[in-house]
Motif scaffolding. Structure first.
Motif, PDB file in Angstrom:
ATOM      1  N   ASN A   1      -6.696   4.418  -3.254  1.00 19.64           N
ATOM      2  CA  ASN A   1      -6.762   5.231  -2.028  1.00 19.64           C
ATOM      3  C   ASN A   1      -8.017   4.981  -1.209  1.00 19.64           C
ATOM      4  O   ASN A   1      -7.987   5.070   0.022  1.00 19.64           O
TER       5      ASN A   1
ATOM      6  N   LEU B   1      -8.083   2.002   1.615  1.00 20.69           N
ATOM      7  CA  LEU B   1      -7.107   1.960   2.699  1.00 20.69           C
ATOM      8  C   LEU B   1      -7.680   1.383   3.983  1.00 20.69           C
ATOM      9  O   LEU B   1      -7.103   0.471   4.581  1.00 20.69           O
ATOM     10  N   GLU B   2      -8.803   1.910   4.448  1.00 22.86           N
ATOM     11  CA  GLU B   2      -9.345   1.464   5.736  1.00 22.86           C
ATOM     12  C   GLU B   2      -9.704  -0.025   5.700  1.00 22.86           C
ATOM     13  O   GLU B   2      -9.455  -0.758   6.668  1.00 22.86           O
TER      14      GLU B   2
ATOM     15  N   CYS C   1      -3.651  -3.122  -0.943  1.00 22.92           N
ATOM     16  CA  CYS C   1      -4.600  -2.008  -0.910  1.00 22.92           C
ATOM     17  C   CYS C   1      -4.860  -1.591  -2.350  1.00 22.92           C
ATOM     18  O   CYS C   1      -3.930  -1.200  -3.070  1.00 22.92           O
TER      19      CYS C   1
ATOM     20  N   THR D   1       4.034   0.670  -2.475  1.00 19.81           N
ATOM     21  CA  THR D   1       3.280  -0.570  -2.657  1.00 19.81           C
ATOM     22  C   THR D   1       4.174  -1.715  -3.118  1.00 19.81           C
ATOM     23  O   THR D   1       3.871  -2.896  -2.901  1.00 19.81           O
TER      24      THR D   1
ATOM     25  N   SER E   1      -4.070   8.974   7.014  1.00 14.97           N
ATOM     26  CA  SER E   1      -2.970   8.833   6.073  1.00 14.97           C
ATOM     27  C   SER E   1      -1.778   8.188   6.757  1.00 14.97           C
ATOM     28  O   SER E   1      -1.868   7.706   7.895  1.00 14.97           O
ATOM     29  N   SER E   2      -0.645   8.214   6.070  1.00 12.80           N
ATOM     30  CA  SER E   2       0.589   7.714   6.670  1.00 12.80           C
ATOM     31  C   SER E   2       1.087   8.618   7.784  1.00 12.80           C
ATOM     32  O   SER E   2       2.006   8.234   8.526  1.00 12.80           O
TER      33      SER E   2
ATOM     34  N   ALA F   1      -1.409   4.079  -0.307  1.00  9.92           N
ATOM     35  CA  ALA F   1      -2.572   4.957  -0.274  1.00  9.92           C
ATOM     36  C   ALA F   1      -2.416   6.035   0.789  1.00  9.92           C
ATOM     37  O   ALA F   1      -2.785   7.197   0.575  1.00  9.92           O
ATOM     38  N   GLY F   2      -1.867   5.645   1.954  1.00 10.22           N
ATOM     39  CA  GLY F   2      -1.678   6.630   3.014  1.00 10.22           C
ATOM     40  C   GLY F   2      -0.638   7.664   2.654  1.00 10.22           C
ATOM     41  O   GLY F   2      -0.753   8.837   3.010  1.00 10.22           O
TER      42      GLY F   2
ATOM     43  N   SER G   1       0.832  -1.206   0.000  1.00  8.14           N
ATOM     44  CA  SER G   1       0.000   0.000   0.000  1.00  8.14           C
ATOM     45  C   SER G   1       0.859   1.245   0.000  1.00  8.14           C
ATOM     46  O   SER G   1       1.881   1.300   0.686  1.00  8.14           O
TER      47      SER G   1
ATOM     48  N   GLN H   1      -6.485  -2.010   5.854  1.00  4.79           N
ATOM     49  CA  GLN H   1      -5.946  -2.049   7.214  1.00  4.79           C
ATOM     50  C   GLN H   1      -6.673  -3.083   8.055  1.00  4.79           C
ATOM     51  O   GLN H   1      -6.050  -3.777   8.873  1.00  4.79           O
TER      52      GLN H   1
ATOM     53  N   GLU I   1       1.054   3.993   7.021  1.00  4.91           N
ATOM     54  CA  GLU I   1      -0.329   3.674   7.360  1.00  4.91           C
ATOM     55  C   GLU I   1      -0.457   2.220   7.798  1.00  4.91           C
ATOM     56  O   GLU I   1      -1.452   1.829   8.407  1.00  4.91           O
TER      57      GLU I   1
END
Length: 325
Positions: A101, A104-105, A98, A69, A175-176, A57-58, A55, A108, A133
């Motif tokens: 964007n 992301l959640e 991921c 990634t 985010s990260s 995305a963060g 990932s 995770q 992230e």
């Protein structure tokens, strides 16, 4: 969490073992990582289990340089030829990816499920990032495991080697740059203590608001310029006192803690950083407590790496952490 549910999460037919390749020496007792690592199975003996978090995305949400990634694959390739100096087994548990964007959640949470499943089987999860992230997914898996074990108020110490606090306000965007603020909020919601040490912080890269937030959360802070050969022993003692008040440890390594010359392949290269030679004693202090339950390594971005320096540095850190003591 039932054993059947954790079995489902461990069984990943998509684990790609082709990256684990390299030279083989004819002398006895000359094994390397690629000759020892195997795919994790539900009946695997407890060991270290590598899981990728593919990932960035963060990082994208945080307006950083994307490309992390591809970090998990590059880190596996750097680990593959390293000499084997360990008695306990090591496994590959595949990747959590991921997909854009907006995923992301959910990604995770998929990572959290995998981490919790590995812990339920007695493994030490070693998560390969990916942007930082990854930390919220890693910690969420740790939390799930402790809840499943019935630990009402676990004293988890987070040791983060990082140029950044990553305590930005997540109410604007996650985010990260927000994972440890998110973890602090989750600890508050659960009535768990939030114990956080951030070593290698760059004052030039963190606003006054972030330093204020760190003070409010009683974070153990050591800035990059403080970590030198003369003061290292005292900082190790400070870290040991912090860890003595914890029952479990989660170690997060953001590779941008290293100087840009040692780690160019990150989202935000460090103008100063803390050299690898000074980072290793801090990691060894964490390893040697016997309390380490979870590790992640974040921000490896092969798109900007030079001669594989960052991947090789990250692989060396993992090698040090997994040595038999």
């Amino acid at each position: 969490m039932s054993k059947n549910s954790t079995d489902l999460h461990l069984a990943d037919p998509a684990i790609d073992m082709s990256v684990w390749a390299g030279r083989e020496d004819p002398e006895p007792d000359s094994l390397r990582w690629h000759q020892v690592i195997t795919p994790v199975k539900s009946d695997s003996a407890p060991g270290a289990a590598l899981i990728g978090f593919a990932s960035d995305a963060g990082v994208a949400r945080n307006q950083g340089r994307v490309g992390a990634t591809e970090g998990p694959r590059a880190l596996r390739k750097a680990l593959a030829p390293l000499a084997w100096h360990r008695s306990a087994p090591v496994f590959d548990a595949g990747d959590v990816s991921c997909h854009g964007n907006d995923d992301l959640e959910a990604a995770q949470q998929r990572l959290a499920e995998r981490v919790a499943a590995l812990m339920a089987h007695g493994h030490l999860p070693l998560v390969l990032g990916g942007g930082h992230e990854v930390a919220f997914g890693s910690w969420s898996g740790l939390a799930r495991h402790f809840e499943a074990q019935g630990e009402a108020r676990p004293r988890v110490g987070i040791v983060n080697l990082d140029a950044h606090f990553d305590l930005r306000d997540p109410s604007h965007v996650r985010s990260s740059g927000t994972p440890f603020a998110q973890i602090a909020a989750e600890c508050h919601a659960r009535d768990w203590p939030f114990r956080y040490a951030c070593l290698g912080v760059s004052r030039a890269s963190n606003t006054r608001a972030l330093f204020t937030r760190a003070r409010e959360l009683n974070v153990l802070v050591r800035e990059d310029h403080e970590i030198d050969a003369l003061r290292l022993e005292a900082i190790v003692r400070d870290l040991q006192r912090f860890m003595a008040r914890c029952d479990h440890l989660y170690l997060s390594i953001d590779l941008d803690v290293l100087p840009a010359a040692e780690a160019p392949g990150v989202s935000a290269p460090a103008a100063r950083g803390v050299p690898l030679a000074l980072i290793e004693p801090l990691l060894e202090a964490v390893r040697d407590t016997g309390k380490l339950r979870l590790i992640d390594v974040a921000e490896l971005n092969p798109s900007f790496d030079i001669d594989g320096r960052t991947a090789k540095a990250a692989a060396r850190l993992i090698h040090r952490l997994t040595l038999d003591t």
